[in-house]
Scaffold this active site. Structure first.
Site, mmCIF file in Angstrom:
data_model
loop_
_atom_site.group_PDB
_atom_site.id
_atom_site.type_symbol
_atom_site.label_atom_id
_atom_site.label_comp_id
_atom_site.label_asym_id
_atom_site.label_seq_id
_atom_site.Cartn_x
_atom_site.Cartn_y
_atom_site.Cartn_z
ATOM 1 N N GLU A 44 6.468 -37.957 -2.351
ATOM 2 C CA GLU A 44 5.379 -38.558 -3.116
ATOM 3 C C GLU A 44 4.093 -38.458 -2.303
ATOM 4 O OE1 GLU A 44 7.381 -41.975 -5.863
ATOM 5 O OE2 GLU A 44 7.323 -42.378 -3.706
ATOM 6 N N ASP A 90 12.935 -37.892 -2.755
ATOM 7 C CA ASP A 90 11.533 -37.992 -3.175
ATOM 8 C C ASP A 90 10.544 -37.433 -2.154
ATOM 9 O OD1 ASP A 90 12.306 -39.333 -5.461
ATOM 10 O OD2 ASP A 90 11.838 -41.323 -4.680
ATOM 11 N N GLU A 100 18.603 -39.684 -5.541
ATOM 12 C CA GLU A 100 17.250 -39.119 -5.664
ATOM 13 C C GLU A 100 16.715 -38.759 -4.285
ATOM 14 O OE1 GLU A 100 14.732 -40.773 -8.839
ATOM 15 O OE2 GLU A 100 13.198 -41.081 -7.285
#
Length: 301
Positions: free
Chosen positions: A113, A111, A109
């Protein structure tokens, strides 16, 4: 060899070359720019609003639900751009996530955020990398501009050499997160699992703002984040990693020129790290009991 056999051999050669070229051309995709064609709504369709031409989309968070969407295709390496305008006003406790994920137990993953802020405080962007199911690679920066006033392009470059997270500011592409492929030195790197592109807006008040001390102010709901003008230029997963690992004009992101940062990008990266980095897992000795992850002692670019 008779002329008939030569003709058959020639036709077979043309067929094989054409098939190979077709496979290569199908490996890379430049997105349509239409959210309805490239993405599926995966959570709460009533909280997703897409323009009539499919070129822009908003997600809404209220006390009833958040929302999310995900790409129809999965990819192994490429470059993804997404224009995002974050939640204006008090947004503490909310999380806008823009990321890629393989959705496996041992998932990979990448990310982005965006952690909601108390009005007047700078927005925090947290990045993280999962590799073979292991994360704990968070970094956080303060954004030095207001990401709620206008759209900004946030990018993920993921290739066989490195992962670069960044965004366009003024005229430059500014890298804010680096993660190199040090797999030959025993460091896990996302390189085998295809990933889809995901976007979500959700309630993260248990941790997102001031470690969870600042809760969502529901009197300010609904909270709306906007997305548009995205570009996907990546290798579509067809079950054959060789197609995506190749370095050619279709898989331009794997070329050697994208194996590190440019001179200008290195200056920007150092500037961001010096003035805007507020957390780096590679500096958190207490968290790792003085045994930092191996990549922390290896070059970032």
């Amino acid at each position: 060899m008779t002329s008939v056999k030569r003709s058959k051999s020639f036709l077979l050669l043309i067929y094989l070359i054409s098939s190979l070229l077709l496979r290569v051309s199908e490996a890379s995709v430049v997105s349509s720019g239409d959210f309805d064609k490239d993405f599926l709504v995966t959570w709460s369709p009533t909280h997703v609003n897409t323009s009539s031409d499919g070129r822009s989309r908003t997600l809404k968070l209220d006390q009833e639900s958040g929302a999310s969407f995900s790409s129809i295709q999965t990819f192994l390496f490429g470059k993804i751009d997404m224009k995002i305008k974050l939640i204006p006003g008090p947004s503490q406790g909310t999380v806008v996530a823009y990321y890629m994920s393989s959705d496996q137990t041992n998932r990979d993953e990448i990310d982005f955020e965006f952690l909601g802020n108390v009005n007047g405080q700078p927005y925090i962007l947290q990045t993280n990398i999962y590799a073979d199911g292991v994360d704990n690679r968070e970094e956080r920066i303060h954004l030095w501009f207001d990401p709620t006033k206008d759209f900004h392009t946030y990018s993920i470059l993921w290739n066989v050499h490195q992962i670069v997270g960044g965004f366009r500011f003024m005229v430059d592409q500014i890298p804010i997160r680096m993660y190199r492929n040090h797999s030959e030195k025993g460091v896990a790197y996302p390189r085998l699992q295809p990933m889809s592109i995901k976007v979500s807006l959700w309630n993260g008040e248990s941790w997102a703002t001031s470690g969870g001390h600042e809760k969502v102010d529901w009197s300010k709901a609904p909270f709306v984040a906007s997305f548009g003008d995205y570009k996907i230029d990546a290798c579509i997963w067809k079950g054959n990693p060789t197609l995506c690992n190749e370095e050619n004009n279709e898989n331009w992101w794997n070329k050697n020129e994208f194996s590190s940062l440019t001179r200008v990008q290195k200056r920007w990266f150092k500037w961001v790290s010096k003035y805007h980095l507020i957390y780096d897992y590679c500096q958190d000795y207490a968290r790792f009991h003085n045994k930092l992850p191996k990549e922390c002692s290896l070059p970032k670019y």
